[in-house]
Enzyme design. Structure first.
Site, PDB file in Angstrom:
ATOM      1  N   SER A 182     -42.899  -6.762  34.926  1.00 49.58           N
ATOM      2  CA  SER A 182     -42.753  -7.202  33.555  1.00 49.58           C
ATOM      3  C   SER A 182     -43.768  -8.313  33.306  1.00 49.58           C
ATOM      4  O   SER A 182     -44.931  -8.165  33.663  1.00 49.58           O
ATOM      5  CB  SER A 182     -41.309  -7.641  33.300  1.00 49.58           C
ATOM      6  OG  SER A 182     -41.021  -7.670  31.934  1.00 49.58           O
ATOM      7  N   ASP A 443     -38.938   3.246  29.972  1.00 49.47           N
ATOM      8  CA  ASP A 443     -39.095   1.828  29.681  1.00 49.47           C
ATOM      9  C   ASP A 443     -39.934   1.634  28.415  1.00 49.47           C
ATOM     10  O   ASP A 443     -41.106   1.996  28.393  1.00 49.47           O
ATOM     11  CB  ASP A 443     -39.774   1.141  30.866  1.00 49.47           C
ATOM     12  CG  ASP A 443     -40.042  -0.330  30.618  1.00 49.47           C
ATOM     13  OD1 ASP A 443     -39.423  -0.913  29.701  1.00 49.47           O
ATOM     14  OD2 ASP A 443     -40.880  -0.896  31.352  1.00 49.47           O
ATOM     15  N   HIS A 468     -37.501   0.207  33.450  1.00 50.36           N
ATOM     16  CA  HIS A 468     -38.280  -1.012  33.657  1.00 50.36           C
ATOM     17  C   HIS A 468     -38.224  -1.465  35.119  1.00 50.36           C
ATOM     18  O   HIS A 468     -37.151  -1.695  35.669  1.00 50.36           O
ATOM     19  CB  HIS A 468     -37.704  -2.095  32.748  1.00 50.36           C
ATOM     20  CG  HIS A 468     -38.589  -3.266  32.516  1.00 50.36           C
ATOM     21  ND1 HIS A 468     -39.852  -3.171  31.980  1.00 50.36           N
ATOM     22  CD2 HIS A 468     -38.393  -4.590  32.723  1.00 50.36           C
ATOM     23  CE1 HIS A 468     -40.381  -4.366  31.865  1.00 50.36           C
ATOM     24  NE2 HIS A 468     -39.518  -5.254  32.318  1.00 50.36           N
TER      25      HIS A 468
END
Length: 500
Positions: A182, A443, A468
């Site tokens: 991320s 995601d 994710h």
């Protein structure tokens, strides 16, 4: 080109950004620190290799407050962790990058990066991001102090940590590899870009490398991910959302809405910000589940991993629960029960009050105040309803921009700041070598990431049917075959790059 588009098989179902009502949160997330969340909330990695609890102790490193002002000599202590269990002399050094939340020492015990470390004889570090967790560079979180919170300062922290640690531990000639998911995934890529003499390669998982003020594509991916489970599912969600919006036009319905969604106080709509706060919070139930669908965050102690796209669509398709609006309320009640919340506070003024608290003991000091500041000052990433190709309505871009003004009194142009971010790092068009970009098709953050090979030295690993940061988490029997293949492919790339 070595692009890997693993076959998609709609499966059942990296970490969830800490949920702060009425904001985007990663987002970059949790935040488990290594796969944080940009996503609405946060992320991670996976293997059965682990170290004992007794070996995971807080370590501290002296950093400069401002790396770009030689006249400012102030310093602070940054937290980090180390795992020496797998290190073999001459082996590489793995540096996991922390993100928008406390660094979780569970990552020093579990995760695919540790499996790689075991195979490659690597020494492992995890460095907590400045202003998150226990890494407090300033006495409080005032807007004046938050000017020292930026990706540029964080990268300089990484560079200084790498340089000093390498010198003190005799690792100057070792090959260092950066890991992150991320927002930390973006930092891993940018660390390799900006400091190529310090970091040999990087694994940038679920990394939103392209900054953008308005990110309506997020909810477009949510629509597609729900539709992949059942084409009727996002249509019913849209009907429910539209029905709620219609009810908001009649104050006589407010008592029923308060009861249906178990709000903490009687619904009051005094401005568009109040209605947007309610609508965003309820849409967030779907956004979070999609982002982290069927991942393996449970090893971190994350609650709610049993709530999947299949579960949500099952409720939305259940006519016995009433009309789509009633089913939407049932989803909200399920989420409240799962997270042990007696009610949901959707009052915008309460949110602003909490987010404006500048104390390190404040209600948003776990990461919310800091991360939203970063979105207001560097990234944007606002997951708005400004696209017609998604199921929700009522929280446009202005809703998020107003928060920047209300919380931090920021008046500078976010468009200019985002442009500077992309000029600094290159956005989608990053120019360097030896970075792999894993992303999951479910995601929503993959829309801002690298999903096709840029060059042979900048390969993408696009994993159909995963969410994710899924490749970062410990493996398990339920993993899709393409997820296991993706983890193996990342290892083979590391093996090849470390031989250079």
């Amino acid at each position: 080109m070595t692009q890997y588009h693993f076959s998609f098989k709609m499966a059942l179902g990296c970490n969830r950004f800490q949920k702060y009502p009425a904001i985007l949160i990663i987002t970059f997330v949790l935040l488990c620190f290594s796969c944080t969340a940009l996503s609405r909330r946060s992320y991670r990695y996976g293997s059965n290799a682990h170290v004992s609890e007794s070996k995971v102790e807080d370590q501290w490193f002296i950093q400069r407050l401002d790396h770009f002002n030689g006249a400012d000599t102030r310093v602070w202590k940054q937290r980090y962790f180390i795992n020496e269990s797998f290190y073999k002399p001459g082996g590489p050094v793995f540096l996991m990058i922390g993100g928008e939340g406390p660094a979780n020492p569970a990552w020093m015990q579990y995760g695919s990066w540790l499996l790689y470390a075991q195979k490659l004889g690597a020494l492992c570090f995890l460095l907590e991001h400045r202003f998150y967790g226990k890494s407090h560079p300033t006495e409080d979180l005032s807007t004046a102090n938050l000017r020292f919170l930026s990706s540029r300062q964080a990268l300089a922290d990484l560079a200084h940590f790498r340089t000093v640690t390498a010198a003190s531990r005799g690792l100057t000639n070792s090959k260092w590899v950066a890991f992150g998911g991320s927002y930390p995934g973006s930092l891993a890529a940018w660390f390799r870009l900006k400091y190529p003499h310090l970091v040999h390669a990087a694994v940038a998982t679920s990394a939103p490398v392209h900054a953008t003020v308005n990110f309506p594509e997020y909810l477009e991916v949510v629509w597609r991910s729900l539709a992949a489970e059942n084409p009727e599912c996002p249509l019913l969600v849209k009907k429910a959302s539209d029905a709620l919006v219609a009810k908001l036009g009649d104050p006589k319905t407010y008592d029923n809405i308060t009861k249906d969604f178990r709000l903490c106080s009687k619904l009051q709509i005094q401005s568009k910000m109040d209605s947007a706060s309610l609508l965003e919070a309820l849409a967030g139930n779907f956004m979070d589940v999609v982002q982290y669908n069927e991942d393996n965050r449970a090893f971190e102690g994350v609650v709610g991993t049993n709530i999947t796209i299949k579960v949500l669509c099952g409720i939305m398709l259940d006519s016995s629960l009433g009309d789509p609006y009633d089913r939407y309320a049932a989803v909200a009640q399920l989420m409240q029960k799962t997270f042990s919340q007696s009610c949901t506070d959707v009052q915008y003024k309460n949110y602003i009050q909490e987010m404006s608290n500048t104390s390190w003991s404040g209600p948003a000091a776990g990461g919310g105040r800091q991360w939203v500041y970063q979105t207001c000052a560097e990234f944007g990433f606002y997951q708005t309803t400004d696209s017609p190709n998604q199921p929700f309505s009522g929280f446009p871009l202005q809703f998020y921009l107003q928060q920047c003004a209300d919380i931090y009194n920021l008046s500078t142009s976010l468009d200019d700041a985002v442009q500077q971010t992309n000029e600094e790092y290159g956005g989608y068009d990053i120019k360097t070598t030896r970075i792999v970009f894993p992303n999951g098709s479910i995601d929503p953050w993959h829309a801002l990431g690298v999903t096709q090979d840029i060059t042979d030295e900048l390969p993408a690993v696009f994993i159909k049917g995963t969410a994710h940061c899924a490749n970062m988490y410990p493996d398990r029997a339920e993993d899709l075959p393409q997820l296991s293949l993706a983890r193996d492919h990342v290892f083979l790339l590391l093996q090849k790059w470390l031989a250079k």
